[in-house]
Every structure is written in structure tokens, then in C-alpha cells.
Motif scaffolding. Structure first.
Motif, PDB file in Angstrom:
ATOM      1  N   THR A  40      13.750  -3.869  -5.875  1.00  0.00           N
ATOM      2  CA  THR A  40      12.346  -4.925  -5.715  1.00  0.00           C
ATOM      3  C   THR A  40      12.326  -4.187  -4.036  1.00  0.00           C
ATOM      4  O   THR A  40      12.829  -3.314  -3.230  1.00  0.00           O
ATOM      5  N   LEU A  41      11.244  -4.207  -3.596  1.00  0.00           N
ATOM      6  CA  LEU A  41       9.564  -3.673  -2.879  1.00  0.00           C
ATOM      7  C   LEU A  41       9.392  -4.636  -1.906  1.00  0.00           C
ATOM      8  O   LEU A  41       8.893  -6.155  -2.369  1.00  0.00           O
ATOM      9  N   ARG A  42      10.318  -4.764  -0.781  1.00  0.00           N
ATOM     10  CA  ARG A  42       9.934  -6.286   0.060  1.00  0.00           C
ATOM     11  C   ARG A  42       8.913  -5.646   1.508  1.00  0.00           C
ATOM     12  O   ARG A  42       9.276  -4.198   1.779  1.00  0.00           O
ATOM     13  N   GLY A  43       7.986  -6.432   1.986  1.00  0.00           N
ATOM     14  CA  GLY A  43       7.164  -6.145   3.014  1.00  0.00           C
ATOM     15  C   GLY A  43       6.488  -4.996   2.093  1.00  0.00           C
ATOM     16  O   GLY A  43       6.114  -5.052   1.450  1.00  0.00           O
ATOM     17  N   ASP A  44       6.259  -4.565   3.553  1.00  0.00           N
ATOM     18  CA  ASP A  44       4.346  -3.262   3.445  1.00  0.00           C
ATOM     19  C   ASP A  44       5.248  -2.380   2.816  1.00  0.00           C
ATOM     20  O   ASP A  44       5.498  -2.046   3.040  1.00  0.00           O
ATOM     21  N   THR A  45       4.992  -1.488   1.474  1.00  0.00           N
ATOM     22  CA  THR A  45       5.218  -1.249   1.122  1.00  0.00           C
ATOM     23  C   THR A  45       4.230  -0.151   0.237  1.00  0.00           C
ATOM     24  O   THR A  45       2.723  -0.382  -0.180  1.00  0.00           O
ATOM     25  N   ASP A  46       4.036   1.428   0.591  1.00  0.00           N
ATOM     26  CA  ASP A  46       3.303   1.981  -0.251  1.00  0.00           C
ATOM     27  C   ASP A  46       3.805   3.356  -0.923  1.00  0.00           C
ATOM     28  O   ASP A  46       4.413   3.876  -0.769  1.00  0.00           O
ATOM     29  N   ILE A  47       2.472   3.077  -2.344  1.00  0.00           N
ATOM     30  CA  ILE A  47       3.700   4.358  -3.102  1.00  0.00           C
ATOM     31  C   ILE A  47       2.044   5.533  -3.313  1.00  0.00           C
ATOM     32  O   ILE A  47       0.579   4.889  -4.140  1.00  0.00           O
ATOM     33  N   SER A  48       2.652   6.710  -3.068  1.00  0.00           N
ATOM     34  CA  SER A  48       1.264   7.482  -3.390  1.00  0.00           C
ATOM     35  C   SER A  48       1.332   8.391  -4.531  1.00  0.00           C
ATOM     36  O   SER A  48      -0.551   8.378  -4.342  1.00  0.00           O
ATOM     37  N   GLY A  49       1.759   8.314  -5.401  1.00  0.00           N
ATOM     38  CA  GLY A  49       2.434   9.208  -6.277  1.00  0.00           C
ATOM     39  C   GLY A  49       1.979   8.060  -7.703  1.00  0.00           C
ATOM     40  O   GLY A  49       1.795   6.918  -7.459  1.00  0.00           O
ATOM     41  N   THR A  71       1.441  -4.587  -1.346  1.00  0.00           N
ATOM     42  CA  THR A  71       2.427  -3.322  -2.343  1.00  0.00           C
ATOM     43  C   THR A  71       1.021  -3.110  -2.661  1.00  0.00           C
ATOM     44  O   THR A  71       0.208  -3.330  -3.233  1.00  0.00           O
ATOM     45  N   THR A  72       0.986  -1.557  -2.535  1.00  0.00           N
ATOM     46  CA  THR A  72      -0.138  -0.454  -2.049  1.00  0.00           C
ATOM     47  C   THR A  72       0.274   0.636  -3.148  1.00  0.00           C
ATOM     48  O   THR A  72       0.880   1.377  -2.706  1.00  0.00           O
ATOM     49  N   PHE A  73      -0.740   0.538  -4.684  1.00  0.00           N
ATOM     50  CA  PHE A  73      -0.742   1.656  -5.010  1.00  0.00           C
ATOM     51  C   PHE A  73      -1.750   2.430  -5.278  1.00  0.00           C
ATOM     52  O   PHE A  73      -2.577   2.269  -5.238  1.00  0.00           O
TER      53      PHE A  73
END
Length: 186
Positions: A40-49, A71-73
Motif C-alpha cells: 500500500t502506498l499512502r500519501g504523496d509518493t514518487d517512484i522515479s525508476g 502517486t507519481t511514476f
């Protein structure tokens, strides 16, 4: 298996049900495969890869973390597992953003916008080869000049808006429940 190559987060929690939870995190690479309770991803999450989901992933707006979550990919997302977008409060908006590339819900994959919580917003080009299920009345795709392709199943149980689209190509199934609408706006 949850593999984190590198990342930082305010919290990484492992629930008793085996669910791994990240709160407002920055993650370089995350692969989710057959985690017993999911991720689970909660809140503002950035995944850069890179990101591939073959397990169960939930992106949740949670008022305990931040009411409106994004959530930003950074690049392409491929889902062959189960991918939920949900929120715990009717006032919370949960947004999924890709800064480049597209979200592919591959054959065998499920992307579900749950009926729990507030609005669900998807800001990316979208390729559906699996099952896309919209259970949320406040759901929308908003990508400028968006390109959407469906060769799987669009299961529309509640109103869905696709705005700013350049193209919507359907060679699959569009299943719209009685009283629900799929609104395509160019």
C-alpha cells in the motif's frame, strides 16, 4: 516478494496481515510480486525508476497521512497483478500521474477504481489489455491529448469521464452498467 532497490520514506510499515505500507515516500525502484498481503502506498509518493506490478498494489488517499494524495511514476507502468486506487474518506482525492510513458494494464491485470472514498484521477495515457473496473462515481482520466486504447474489458459500474483525449480506440469490451455513463471529451 517486495524488492526496494533504493528509497526514502517517512514510514515503512509491515502490518500483521503481511501488507507492506509506505507513507509519503520517494522510491527509486519498486517491484511488487506475490507479497502475501500486498503493498500500500499512502500519501504523496514518487517512484522515479521502473515499476512492474505482478502482485497486489493499493494506492490510497488516507486522511491519517494527507487527505489528497498523488502517486507519481516517472516512466512506464505495467500491471499484470491487481492494482487498486482508493481513498479512506469521501473528501480525499487520489491522483495517479505518469510524467512520461503510459500505464499498461496487461492481459490478466486488474485496475480497479474502488467505490470507497473520494475522487480518483488518472493523469496518463492508458493501455488496457486486462480488466479496468470503475466503481467510483467521481472518476476521471485527465491527460492532455490523452491516448487511450482498450483491447480488454472496461467495466463501468459508475460514471467515468475521459477528458482532453486525442484518441480512444476500442477493440475490446465496453460494459456499462444501467444508469452509468462513459463520457469521452476531446
Amino acid at each position: 516478494l517486495v524488492q526496494i532497490v533504493s528509497g526514502t520514506g517517512h514510514q515503512l510499515l509491515l502490518n500483521s496481515d503481511g501488507n507492506v505500507m509506505f507513507d509519503s515516500s520517494t522510491i527509486t525502484t519498486l517491484d511488487v510480486a506475490d507479497a502475501s498481503g500486498g503493498v500500500t502506498l499512502r500519501g504523496d509518493t514518487d517512484i522515479s525508476g521502473t515499476f512492474d506490478n505482478t502482485g497486489t498494489l493499493e494506492i490510497r488517499g488516507d486522511t491519517d497521512v494527507v487527505a489528497d494524495a498523488t502517486t507519481t511514476f516517472a516512466s512506464d507502468v505495467t500491471n499484470t497483478g491487481t492494482f487498486f486506487i482508493t481513498a479512506d474518506d469521501s473528501t480525499a482525492t487520489n491522483t495517479l500521474v505518469l510524467t512520461s510513458g503510459s500505464f499498461t494494464n496487461a492481459s490478466g491485470g486488474l485496475l480497479s477504481l474502488t467505490a470507497v472514498g473520494g475522487a480518483k484521477v488518472i493523469d496518463t495515457d492508458f493501455v488496457n489489455e486486462g480488466l479496468f473496473r470503475n466503481l467510483e462515481n467521481l472518476a476521471s482520466f485527465v491527460t492532455a491529448d490523452g491516448v487511450y486504447t482498450n483491447s480488454g474489458t472496461f467495466d463501468i459500474d459508475s460514471d467515468l469521464t475521459v477528458a482532453n483525449l486525442a484518441t480512444f480506440t476500442n477493440t475490446g469490451t465496453l460494459d456499462t452498467a444501467s444508469g452509468a455513463t462513459l463520457e469521452l471529451i476531446g
